[in-house]
Write a protein that holds these residues in place. Sequence first.
Motif, mmCIF file in Angstrom:
data_model
loop_
_atom_site.group_PDB
_atom_site.id
_atom_site.type_symbol
_atom_site.label_atom_id
_atom_site.label_comp_id
_atom_site.label_asym_id
_atom_site.label_seq_id
_atom_site.Cartn_x
_atom_site.Cartn_y
_atom_site.Cartn_z
ATOM 1 N N GLN A 1 10.073 3.121 -5.325
ATOM 2 C CA GLN A 1 9.109 4.183 -5.019
ATOM 3 C C GLN A 1 8.784 4.265 -3.524
ATOM 4 O OE1 GLN A 1 5.655 3.977 -7.668
ATOM 5 N NE2 GLN A 1 6.965 3.166 -9.292
ATOM 6 N N LYS A 2 9.225 3.268 -2.766
ATOM 7 C CA LYS A 2 9.071 3.267 -1.299
ATOM 8 C C LYS A 2 7.618 3.488 -0.860
ATOM 9 C CE LYS A 2 13.484 2.745 -0.675
ATOM 10 N NZ LYS A 2 14.016 1.439 -0.248
ATOM 11 N N HIS A 3 6.726 2.697 -1.446
ATOM 12 C CA HIS A 3 5.326 2.731 -1.031
ATOM 13 C C HIS A 3 5.195 2.224 0.404
ATOM 14 C CE1 HIS A 3 3.537 3.552 -4.960
ATOM 15 N NE2 HIS A 3 4.315 2.631 -5.504
ATOM 16 N N ASP A 4 4.029 2.469 0.996
ATOM 17 C CA ASP A 4 3.672 1.762 2.223
ATOM 18 C C ASP A 4 3.750 0.261 1.903
ATOM 19 O OD1 ASP A 4 1.873 1.507 4.865
ATOM 20 O OD2 ASP A 4 1.034 0.210 3.294
ATOM 21 N N PRO A 5 4.223 -0.590 2.835
ATOM 22 C CA PRO A 5 4.403 -2.019 2.542
ATOM 23 C C PRO A 5 3.161 -2.726 1.986
ATOM 24 C CG PRO A 5 5.509 -1.473 4.575
ATOM 25 C CD PRO A 5 4.746 -0.239 4.162
ATOM 26 N N ILE A 6 1.981 -2.373 2.479
ATOM 27 C CA ILE A 6 0.765 -3.021 1.976
ATOM 28 C C ILE A 6 0.439 -2.511 0.574
ATOM 29 C CG2 ILE A 6 -1.723 -3.334 2.345
ATOM 30 C CD1 ILE A 6 -1.162 -3.257 5.360
ATOM 31 N N GLU A 7 0.569 -1.214 0.358
ATOM 32 C CA GLU A 7 0.350 -0.652 -0.976
ATOM 33 C C GLU A 7 1.341 -1.246 -1.976
ATOM 34 O OE1 GLU A 7 0.766 3.524 -0.399
ATOM 35 O OE2 GLU A 7 -1.264 3.784 0.380
ATOM 36 N N GLU A 8 2.562 -1.483 -1.513
ATOM 37 C CA GLU A 8 3.605 -2.067 -2.369
ATOM 38 C C GLU A 8 3.196 -3.448 -2.863
ATOM 39 O OE1 GLU A 8 8.022 -1.629 -1.462
ATOM 40 O OE2 GLU A 8 7.646 -3.705 -0.831
ATOM 41 N N LEU A 9 2.637 -4.269 -1.985
ATOM 42 C CA LEU A 9 2.199 -5.615 -2.377
ATOM 43 C C LEU A 9 1.118 -5.548 -3.452
ATOM 44 C CD1 LEU A 9 2.081 -7.394 1.108
ATOM 45 C CD2 LEU A 9 3.733 -7.806 -0.729
#
Length: 201
Positions: A69-77
Motif C-alpha cells: 500500500q506504500k504508506h508513509d514509513p511511520i504510518e506503515e509501522l
Amino acid sequence: MKEKIIEKANDMFLNLGFKSVTMDDLASEMGMSKKTIYTHFQNKTKLVEATTDHLFCSICDGINGILDQKHDPIEELYAIKAFVMNHLKNEKTAPLHQLEKYYPHIHQGLKTKQFEIFQDCVVDNLKRGIEKGVFRKNIDIQFISRIYFIGSVGIKNKNMFPEHMFPVGKLMDDYLEYHILGITTEKGRKILNTLIKEDQI
C-alpha cells in the motif's frame, strides 16, 4: 480437513496456550475423534509446528499487503503493529511463553525466520524514511534494524515487563513511539504526533 484442524488449533493455542491445549481438547472442540487428528499429524509437536508455520505465513502475507500500500514509513509501522497485534490475539503472553518453554526448537526456528523477514522489512522502511525526510540521514540502518528487533523480542519478557505494570497494548505502543522518536526528524515527529492522537481517540 488438515487446514481446518490447523485453523482451529491456531485459535485455541493463541487463546489458551500451546501447552494448555491437549489433543483431546482439540478433538472435542472439533467434534471428531483424536484418531482423525493423528491421521494428519503424527503427534502434538508436529501440529504445533504446522500451526506456527501457518500463523507465520499468514502474518507475512498480511504485512506484505500493508507494504504494497506504500504508506508513509511511520504510518506503515503503525499499520503493521495494529495488524500483528490483532492477528496474535493482542499478543497474549501465556501462549508465547509456553511455546518457548515447551517447544524451544520450534520457538527458535520461528524466531530466526521472524528476524529474516523483520530485517528486510525494517531496513526498507528505514531507507524510505530517510528518502522522505521523516528519519534522520545519519542513522546506522543495520544497527537500528537489529536493535529494534532485539527490543521487540525483549519487551515480551514478563520478568522485566510484568503485565500488571505494562499492559501489552500500551507496551507495544510505547516501544514503537520510543523507536520512532530516536530516529525521526521534525517532519517525521509531526506525523508521529498525529498518529498518536488518532490512536488515543
